[in-house]
Design an enzyme around this catalytic site. Structure first.
Site, PDB file in Angstrom:
ATOM      1  N   ASP A  76      30.616  17.534  -2.157  1.00 20.48           N
ATOM      2  CA  ASP A  76      29.329  18.203  -2.237  1.00 20.48           C
ATOM      3  C   ASP A  76      28.499  17.146  -1.371  1.00 20.48           C
ATOM      4  O   ASP A  76      28.250  16.172  -1.939  1.00 20.48           O
ATOM      5  CB  ASP A  76      28.818  18.510  -3.368  1.00 20.48           C
ATOM      6  CG  ASP A  76      27.260  18.982  -3.298  1.00 20.48           C
ATOM      7  OD1 ASP A  76      26.712  18.946  -2.280  1.00 20.48           O
ATOM      8  OD2 ASP A  76      27.052  19.823  -4.185  1.00 20.48           O
TER       9      ASP A  76
ATOM     10  N   ASN B 197      30.129  18.368   9.266  1.00 14.90           N
ATOM     11  CA  ASN B 197      30.305  19.592   9.708  1.00 14.90           C
ATOM     12  C   ASN B 197      29.362  20.495   8.802  1.00 14.90           C
ATOM     13  O   ASN B 197      28.804  21.474   9.018  1.00 14.90           O
ATOM     14  CB  ASN B 197      31.786  20.386  10.003  1.00 14.90           C
ATOM     15  CG  ASN B 197      31.476  21.522   9.951  1.00 14.90           C
ATOM     16  OD1 ASN B 197      31.309  22.380  11.054  1.00 14.90           O
ATOM     17  ND2 ASN B 197      31.917  22.239   8.986  1.00 14.90           N
TER      18      ASN B 197
ATOM     19  N   TYR C  82      16.044  24.631   9.135  1.00 17.46           N
ATOM     20  CA  TYR C  82      17.431  24.294   9.914  1.00 17.46           C
ATOM     21  C   TYR C  82      17.371  23.469  11.010  1.00 17.46           C
ATOM     22  O   TYR C  82      17.840  22.576  11.212  1.00 17.46           O
ATOM     23  CB  TYR C  82      18.207  25.634   9.954  1.00 17.46           C
ATOM     24  CG  TYR C  82      19.589  25.488  10.901  1.00 17.46           C
ATOM     25  CD1 TYR C  82      20.773  25.232  10.171  1.00 17.46           C
ATOM     26  CD2 TYR C  82      19.581  26.127  12.136  1.00 17.46           C
ATOM     27  CE1 TYR C  82      21.816  25.187  10.693  1.00 17.46           C
ATOM     28  CE2 TYR C  82      20.784  25.897  12.802  1.00 17.46           C
ATOM     29  CZ  TYR C  82      21.857  25.500  12.154  1.00 17.46           C
ATOM     30  OH  TYR C  82      23.384  25.431  12.705  1.00 17.46           O
ATOM     31  N   GLY C  83      16.171  24.169  11.950  1.00 17.64           N
ATOM     32  CA  GLY C  83      16.079  23.569  13.223  1.00 17.64           C
ATOM     33  C   GLY C  83      15.707  22.148  13.028  1.00 17.64           C
ATOM     34  O   GLY C  83      15.937  21.360  13.751  1.00 17.64           O
TER      35      GLY C  83
ATOM     36  N   LYS D 224      18.428  19.881  11.968  1.00 21.83           N
ATOM     37  CA  LYS D 224      19.145  19.503  12.934  1.00 21.83           C
ATOM     38  C   LYS D 224      18.452  18.571  14.246  1.00 21.83           C
ATOM     39  O   LYS D 224      19.418  17.660  14.823  1.00 21.83           O
ATOM     40  CB  LYS D 224      19.816  20.816  13.743  1.00 21.83           C
ATOM     41  CG  LYS D 224      20.668  21.405  12.925  1.00 21.83           C
ATOM     42  CD  LYS D 224      22.047  20.940  12.467  1.00 21.83           C
ATOM     43  CE  LYS D 224      22.946  21.959  11.747  1.00 21.83           C
ATOM     44  NZ  LYS D 224      24.184  21.091  11.259  1.00 21.83           N
TER      45      LYS D 224
END
Ligand code: NAP
Length: 211
Positions: free
Chosen positions: A63, A90, A157-158, A161
């Site tokens: 995890d 990943n 999320y954006g 990243k």
């Protein structure tokens, strides 16, 4: 190739989707691949067919948001192989929603998995790579992390990243002279649980740049 010469890779979030395909491709070129899976049973099930096909795949619980879990897999890799040549960060989650009114607990969880997970794994494994003068770290990012992308629909999320992209550049600068290359890439829109069934790219196409 003697077992001591065999390269060792670790892929996080590898029980399904793009990660599982990367495990297969790295094992097919002769590496020992540690298949990191948040759930140990799902990891065993994912590894089964690959191992049955003769590939050297070792499932292990991981995890990425749990420091103790990262420490356990790092101890396992050191004990079993004494080396790590390739780290593929990943694992990720993809919550949707614009920034205004976002659930900050969910945003924090997204950063824990998508940013601090790769960072913590790099902290755990980069010293081993530097010691041997060789390493390849691939941070799987997304077009949503490009500063030119203004898609508000999955803001946490954006943001995670975009931060991963900058982390990659900082690490690449810090580690480049030691033989450890740190890169990031985007797999494009891929047919997985995350990408959905309408995505134009296959898992093979999503995995090829990583591998
Ligand atoms: P996926 O099918 O949703 O798989 C995500 C994987 O990450 C699963 O194995 C999941 O494990 C794992 N994961 C989630 N949280 C975790 C944690 N805390 N610790 C360890 N593993 C965890 O996603 P995918 O499409 O293969 O995506 C792989 C990578 O490509 C991600 O970094 C994603 O952001 C990127 N990407 C994908 C697309 C796309 O269109 N698919 C586009 C751009 C970028 P569980 O099974 O336990 O949930």
């Amino acid at each position: 190739m003697s077992p001591a010469d065999k390269r060792v890779a670790l892929v996080s979030g590898a029980n399904r989707g793009i990660g599982l395909q990367v495990v297969k491709e790295l094992a097919e070129v002769g590496m020992t691949v540690v298949l990191g899976s948040r759930d140990a049973d799902r990891g065993e099930r994912a590894a089964g067919p690959l191992r049955a096909g003769g590939l050297d795949v070792r499932p292990h619980q991981l995890d990425v948001a749990d420091d103790a879990s990262v420490e356990r897999i790092a101890s396992f890799v050191v004990r079993e192989f004494g080396r790590l040549d390739v780290l593929v960060n990943n694992a990720a989650i993809y919550p949707v929603g614009p920034p205004l009114g976002a659930n900050i607990a969910t945003a924090r969880e997204t950063f824990d998995i998508n940013l601090f997970g790769p960072w913590q794994l790099t902290n755990a494994f980069a010293p081993l790579m530097v010691e041997r003068g060789y390493g390849r770290i691939v941070n799987v990012s997304s077009g949503s992390g490009q500063l030119g992308s203004l898609d508000r629909s999955h803001s946490a999320y954006g943001l995670s990243k975009a931060a991963l992209n900058l982390l990659t550049r900082l690490l690449a600068d810090e580690l480049g002279r030691s033989g450890v290359l740190v890169n990031t890439m985007s797999p494009g829109w891929v047919r997985t649980d995350m990408g959905g069934s309408y995505a134009p790219r296959s898992v093979e196409q999503g995995a090829d740049t990583i591998a």
